[in-house]
Structures are given as structure tokens and as C-alpha cells.
Write a protein that holds these residues in place. Structure first.
Motif, short mmCIF file in Angstrom:
data_model
loop_
_atom_site.label_atom_id
_atom_site.label_comp_id
_atom_site.label_asym_id
_atom_site.label_seq_id
_atom_site.Cartn_x
_atom_site.Cartn_y
_atom_site.Cartn_z
N LYS A 203 0.83 -1.21 0.00
CA LYS A 203 0.00 0.00 0.00
C LYS A 203 0.87 1.26 0.00
CE LYS A 203 -3.51 1.98 2.99
NZ LYS A 203 -4.13 1.75 4.30
N ASN A 204 2.03 1.16 0.65
CA ASN A 204 2.96 2.29 0.71
C ASN A 204 4.02 2.24 -0.40
OD1 ASN A 204 2.44 3.98 3.31
ND2 ASN A 204 2.16 1.85 3.94
N VAL A 205 3.78 1.38 -1.39
CA VAL A 205 4.67 1.20 -2.56
C VAL A 205 6.11 0.93 -2.12
CG1 VAL A 205 5.10 2.04 -4.91
CG2 VAL A 205 3.19 2.99 -3.61
N ILE A 206 6.24 0.00 -1.17
CA ILE A 206 7.57 -0.40 -0.69
C ILE A 206 7.84 -1.82 -1.19
CG2 ILE A 206 9.00 -0.85 1.35
CD1 ILE A 206 7.20 1.20 2.86
N ASN A 207 8.89 -1.97 -1.97
CA ASN A 207 9.24 -3.26 -2.55
C ASN A 207 10.02 -4.11 -1.54
OD1 ASN A 207 9.34 -5.15 -4.61
ND2 ASN A 207 11.32 -4.43 -5.35
N VAL A 220 11.73 -8.24 6.80
CA VAL A 220 11.82 -7.96 5.36
C VAL A 220 12.97 -6.99 5.11
CG1 VAL A 220 9.39 -8.36 4.85
CG2 VAL A 220 10.12 -6.07 5.51
N LEU A 221 13.58 -7.14 3.96
CA LEU A 221 14.63 -6.22 3.54
C LEU A 221 14.01 -5.25 2.53
CD1 LEU A 221 17.78 -5.96 3.99
CD2 LEU A 221 18.01 -6.96 1.72
N ILE A 222 14.23 -3.95 2.77
CA ILE A 222 13.65 -2.92 1.89
C ILE A 222 14.71 -1.86 1.59
CG2 ILE A 222 11.28 -3.23 2.74
CD1 ILE A 222 11.74 -0.74 4.54
N ASP A 223 14.40 -0.93 0.67
CA ASP A 223 15.28 0.21 0.43
C ASP A 223 15.35 1.04 1.70
OD1 ASP A 223 16.06 -0.27 -2.11
OD2 ASP A 223 14.49 0.93 -3.07
N GLU A 224 16.55 1.47 2.05
CA GLU A 224 16.77 2.21 3.29
C GLU A 224 15.92 3.48 3.39
OE1 GLU A 224 18.88 4.77 6.22
OE2 GLU A 224 18.71 5.19 4.08
N LYS A 225 15.65 4.12 2.25
CA LYS A 225 14.90 5.38 2.25
C LYS A 225 13.45 5.20 2.72
CE LYS A 225 13.68 4.93 -2.65
NZ LYS A 225 13.99 5.32 -4.01
N HIS A 226 12.94 3.95 2.71
CA HIS A 226 11.56 3.70 3.12
C HIS A 226 11.43 3.26 4.59
CE1 HIS A 226 10.36 4.15 -0.98
NE2 HIS A 226 10.90 3.02 -1.40
N THR A 227 12.55 3.25 5.33
CA THR A 227 12.54 2.70 6.70
C THR A 227 11.48 3.35 7.58
OG1 THR A 227 14.92 2.34 6.49
CG2 THR A 227 13.99 2.08 8.67
N ASN A 228 11.50 4.67 7.65
CA ASN A 228 10.60 5.37 8.58
C ASN A 228 9.13 5.10 8.28
OD1 ASN A 228 13.04 6.37 9.44
ND2 ASN A 228 12.31 8.44 9.72
N ILE A 229 8.76 5.20 7.01
CA ILE A 229 7.35 5.00 6.64
C ILE A 229 6.94 3.55 6.88
CG2 ILE A 229 7.82 4.70 4.15
CD1 ILE A 229 4.69 6.41 5.62
N ALA A 230 7.85 2.60 6.65
CA ALA A 230 7.55 1.18 6.90
C ALA A 230 7.30 0.94 8.39
CB ALA A 230 8.71 0.30 6.42
#
Length: 240
Positions: A203-207, A220-230
Motif C-alpha cells: 500500500k505504501n509502494v515499498i518493494n 523484510v529487507l527494503i530500500d533504506e529510504k523507506h525505513t521510517n514510513i515502513a
């Protein structure tokens, strides 16, 4: 010394549902099981060292993490039998100290994974998440795994030196990743925790780049820039 309890005084009031620096609505958790605390500590929560929790667990000794600046009760770390109600998810933790390693075009044959991870062991490099994909030609495969950022340069040089042995096509390392985890004893008896996590990230477009699980944890491993929103969105969706 047959103590009834070990109190560890810190600069925080206890263990919170997530990092209050990211989510202002994070709450102090009154009680956690040893297992939950171990998972939290090993996935990024810096409140307690994992060794202290392991020793308390081994000796069935209650730990309390509390602040040296206030008179309030802290968080009690106890045997799981002492938890009256097991929360489905107790907390969300994260770590920005990850690096992702992808080795592409390795021969798809028995023993190749053993060679790669044997090299990591020989050089004292801890590996966390692992994803292996078979390529469509059925001849070669790709393997992705995560390491601590401090081992980035060593890992690169170790794999490059073994290029002839491993016979891979390309090597890619990425430091701009983060690991986000949800932890809770109630996961053992509740379905749908993973689905809720994946839907929230989508929903937050986080891959999602990689996934690892235990009985009481999903990371889960995600792009670092999405950490806070995740972290914020997962904290909200699990009503923490």
C-alpha cells in the motif's frame, strides 16, 4: 548469586513497541518474553545486549529494563508462561546496518551454496537473510544474502578473489538497504500476520527485497529510504 531479579538501569524507561524517535505513538511494553526480547535485540532494538537476555533465559531470571532518571516501573523480561496474554505483535524493530550481496549467474549445481557460505564462515562474516533464485535457463542461478555493513568491503574482496572457483557472472553489493521486523509470541497461533505486513508495505509502494521468518518474527529487507514510513505504517496496522 540466586537473585530474584536483575534490574538494568538505562537512559530509557523500558522497551518500546518501536523506536520513539521514528514513531511518537510508541508505547512502553510492560512485559515481554525472553524470546521476544532476543528477536528484538537481534533485529535492531538496541535496549539490551542479546547475551544478557540469553543468560537470564538460561537461569530463568526476571530482567527489568528501567530508567535511572525516573521512579517508574520499566519493562519486565520474563518466561513466556508468565505472559497472561500473548500479543500477536509486540513490537516493530529495524536495522540500517545491513548490506545486500547478489551473486548472479552461478552454476545451478549441488555444493555451490556451501562454497559461498563456507567462504563467509572462514572470514567470520555473519550472513542473515538468504534468497536463491533459479534462472529461467535452468543452468545458472542467482543468490542474494545480507551481511552487516561493516563486512561490506571484506565480503566484496573475498568473493572477487574466488571468482574462478565460484564461476559467477556478476557481483553486486548495496548498502542502501534496511531490515524491518515484526515480533510477537502470538504469531505462533495466529494466521495472517505476514499477509497484513506485505499488504501494508504494498500500500505504501515499498518493494520487498528479501524475507526471513521464525516462529515469532517476520523480517523484510527494503530500500533504506523507506525505513521510517515502513516502521510507522506497520506500528499503526498492528494497533501498537
Amino acid at each position: 548469586i540466586d537473585a530474584e531479579r536483575c534490574d538494568i538501569y538505562t537512559d530509557v524507561e523500558g522497551v518500546f513497541t518501536t523506536d520513539p524517535n521514528i514513531e511518537i505513538n510508541a508505547k512502553k511494553i510492560p512485559k515481554l518474553s525472553y524470546e521476544e526480547m532476543l528477536e528484538m535485540a537481534s533485529t535492531g532494538a538496541k535496549v539490551l545486549h542479546t547475551r544478557s537476555v540469553e543468560l537470564a533465559m538460561k537461569n530463568n531470571l526476571t530482567l527489568q529494563v528501567l530508567s535511572s532518571l525516573t521512579k517508574k516501573n520499566g519493562t519486565f523480561i520474563v518466561d513466556e508462561k508468565e505472559l497472561i496474554e500473548k500479543e500477536i505483535v509486540s513490537g516493530v524493530s529495524y536495522s540500517r546496518n545491513e548490506a545486500k550481496v547478489t551473486i548472479s549467474g552461478i552454476p545451478d549445481k549441488p555444493g555451490i551454496s556451501a562454497k559461498i557460505f563456507g567462504l563467509m564462515t572462514e572470514n567470520n562474516i555473519n550472513v542473515d537473510m538468504i534468497v536463491q533464485n533459479i534462472s529461467q535457463d535452468g543452468v545458472s542461478a542467482n543468490i542474494t544474502f545480507t551481511i552487516n555493513q561493516k563486512d561490506h568491503d571484506l565480503t566484496k574482496s573475498v568473493i572477487e578473489k574466488s571468482k574462478n572457483t565460484l564461476n559467477y557472472k556478476s557481483l553486486l553489493l548495496d548498502k542502501r538497504v534496511a531490515k524491518v521486523s515484526v515480533i510477537g509470541m502470538g504469531m505462533m497461533s495466529q494466521a495472517g500476520v505476514a499477509e497484513k505486513m506485505f499488504k501494508t508495505l504494498a500500500k505504501n509502494v515499498i518493494n520487498i527485497l528479501a524475507i526471513s521468518t521464525s516462529e515469532i518474527k517476520i523480517s523484510v529487507l527494503i530500500d533504506e529510504k523507506h525505513t521510517n514510513i515502513a516502521v510507522k505504517s506497520l506500528h499503526e496496522v498492528y494497533n501498537l
